[in-house]
Design an enzyme around this catalytic site. Structure first.
Site, short mmCIF file in Angstrom:
data_model
loop_
_atom_site.label_atom_id
_atom_site.label_comp_id
_atom_site.label_asym_id
_atom_site.label_seq_id
_atom_site.Cartn_x
_atom_site.Cartn_y
_atom_site.Cartn_z
N HIS A 99 0.58 -0.98 0.21
CA HIS A 99 -0.03 0.00 -0.06
C HIS A 99 0.66 1.42 -0.13
O HIS A 99 2.59 1.25 0.51
CB HIS A 99 -0.35 -0.12 1.12
CG HIS A 99 -1.77 -0.64 1.70
ND1 HIS A 99 -1.20 -2.32 2.35
CD2 HIS A 99 -3.27 -1.12 1.24
CE1 HIS A 99 -2.36 -2.96 2.50
NE2 HIS A 99 -3.48 -2.51 1.79
N ASP A 102 2.21 1.78 3.08
CA ASP A 102 3.39 1.05 3.49
C ASP A 102 4.64 1.34 3.72
O ASP A 102 5.93 1.12 4.65
CB ASP A 102 3.19 -0.23 3.45
CG ASP A 102 1.40 -0.75 3.25
OD1 ASP A 102 1.47 -0.24 4.11
OD2 ASP A 102 1.61 -1.43 2.52
#
Length: 433
Positions: A99, A102
């Site tokens: 993501h 992240d």
């Protein structure tokens, strides 16, 4: 390499009798299974979020992990990437997934967050070129930040919808730039807590429009990968609009997207929806929307999404049986959407968790292939439905109720029940485990 995994050598296949913890017993990447190398069947990927961004908390307690890259600076984001690529190479996985949240620190606004993402994407590109690692899929985190507490696409505030759409666009650009093979949409908070403040029709329309925009943008930029929705029931909301494969398919049909979007199915989510993993995989195959899988497991004594590393070979055999029957993965693969237990603090734990999961997947794949090559299971299934290939079965599918009633009367049809032979087939499966 960094010092985080210092002293851990690349994991290799040593066979079933190896005494080494840091060795594969079943996963031989080059072993041929049904005419294809095992690595090409399984297409393993590591999940960036659980392995490198998760702090070790749960609903009842906070952070337990103390990682040297935890923090909100670009230097620490690059350190995180260095450690991540070290792990990918130690394990020999061909893919990873991430993501946006992240991999980059949150900026003061959308523009700064996007600049941070673009810088890390360039850093990823250099590391991918150097190592040969590939991106299985990218996605946007539209659920963790407090702005998404009432959803992203389904949010009652149009400004949140706009922010979410812009974020998806930047993540699709990042995925495309890194030659990602899929783009995933997971509606972690696309649902409601109570109908008292919810307009379901409005929220479904917003979600449908967002997905149409995603598909349009895919074609605009020439992204050749698949767009995937990951079904998820409840948790954290009371109801979610992407509850299971059947719900997602109905949604796709409503908005004319059934030929444009497939599903990424997670084992843990299937269980939370009251299904088995193999049920969701089989239904996706039958509906023509099978794409990819997130491999993990839940604790069957807990009622929430524990995201444990997989270790149940019989369950995985049934799952890979459905994957093989679907023709295997095209752009999809096996992503370990799994996290360590919050007491597993050591770097070695992160490696060994993946080693065990990869070995269990390999054992399940080999058992599934042996079952298919044996043929007895499929022969039994075909025999059970054989009557539908005859004249009676064909005519029933073309007739109406009145015609069928006349046929039953004239031919004195009075059927006796026939055994489903379930236990025999369960015993058959166990012969291959």
């Amino acid at each position: 390499m960094t010092d985080f995994f210092k002293g851990i050598a690349p994991v290799t296949f040593e066979g079933a009798h190896s005494d080494s913890e840091f060795a594969f017993r079943h996963y031989d990447p080059d072993e041929m299974v049904m005419g294809k190398a095992m690595k090409d069947h399984l297409r393993f990927a590591c999940a960036y979020w659980h392995s490198f961004a998760w702090p070790g908390g749960d609903p009842f307690g906070g952070q337990t992990f103390e990682r040297p890259w935890f923090g909100d600076t670009m230097d620490l984001a690059r350190m995180k990437a260095d450690v991540a690529f070290d792990m990918f190479q130690i394990l020999g996985v061909p893919y990873f997934c991430f993501h946006d949240a992240d991999v980059r620190p949150e900026g003061a606004d959308f523009a700064e967050s996007t600049r941070n993402l673009e810088a890390i994407v360039d850093y990823f590109g250099e590391k991918m070129d150097a190592t040969g690692l590939k991106l299985l899929w990218g996605t946007a985190n539209l659920f963790s930040h407090r702005r998404f507490m009432a959803g992203a696409a389904t949010n009652p505030d149009p400004e949140v919808f706009a922010f979410s759409a812009a974020t998806i666009k930047t993540c699709m650009d990042a995925t495309h730039k890194l030659n990602g093979e899929n783009y995933v949409l997971w509606g972690g908070r696309e649902g409601y807590e109570t109908l008292l403040n919810t307009d379901m029709g409005r929220e479904r329309a917003q979600a449908g429009r967002m997905l149409q925009m995603v598909v349009d943008y895919k074609h605009k930029i020439g992204f050749d990968g698949a767009i995937l929705i990951e079904p998820k029931p409840q948790e954290p909301t009371k109801h979610q609009y992407d509850y299971d494969v059947a719900t997602v398919y109905g949604f796709l049909k409503d908005f004319g997207l059934e030929d444009e979007v497939k599903v990424n199915i997670e084992q843990g989510h299937a269980i939370l929806a009251g299904h088995s993993f193999e049920h969701e995989l089989a239904l996706a195959r039958e509906l023509g929307i099978f794409g990819s899988i997130d491999m993990n497991r839940n604790d069957y004594q807990s009622g929430w999404d524990t995201d444990q590393f997989p270790n149940n070979v019989p369950e995985m055999t049934l799952a890979y049986l459905e994957v093989l029957k679907a023709g295997g993965f095209a752009t999809g693969g096996t992503n370990f959407d799994a996290k360590l237990r919050r007491q597993s603090l050591d770097p070695e734990d992160l490696i060994l968790a993946h080693v065990g999961g990869m070995d269990a997947c390999a054992a399940g794949l080999k058992a599934a292939a042996a079952i298919l090559e044996n043929g007895a299971l499929e022969e039994a299934r075909e025999a059970r439905y054989a009557g539908w290939n005859g004249d009676l079965g064909q005519s029933l599918m073309q007739s109406g109720l009145a015609e069928i009633e006349a046929m039953v009367r004239s031919e004195n049809i009075n059927p006796d029940p026939r055994s489903g032979r379930q236990e025999r087939l369960e015993n058959l499966i166990n012969r291959f485990l």
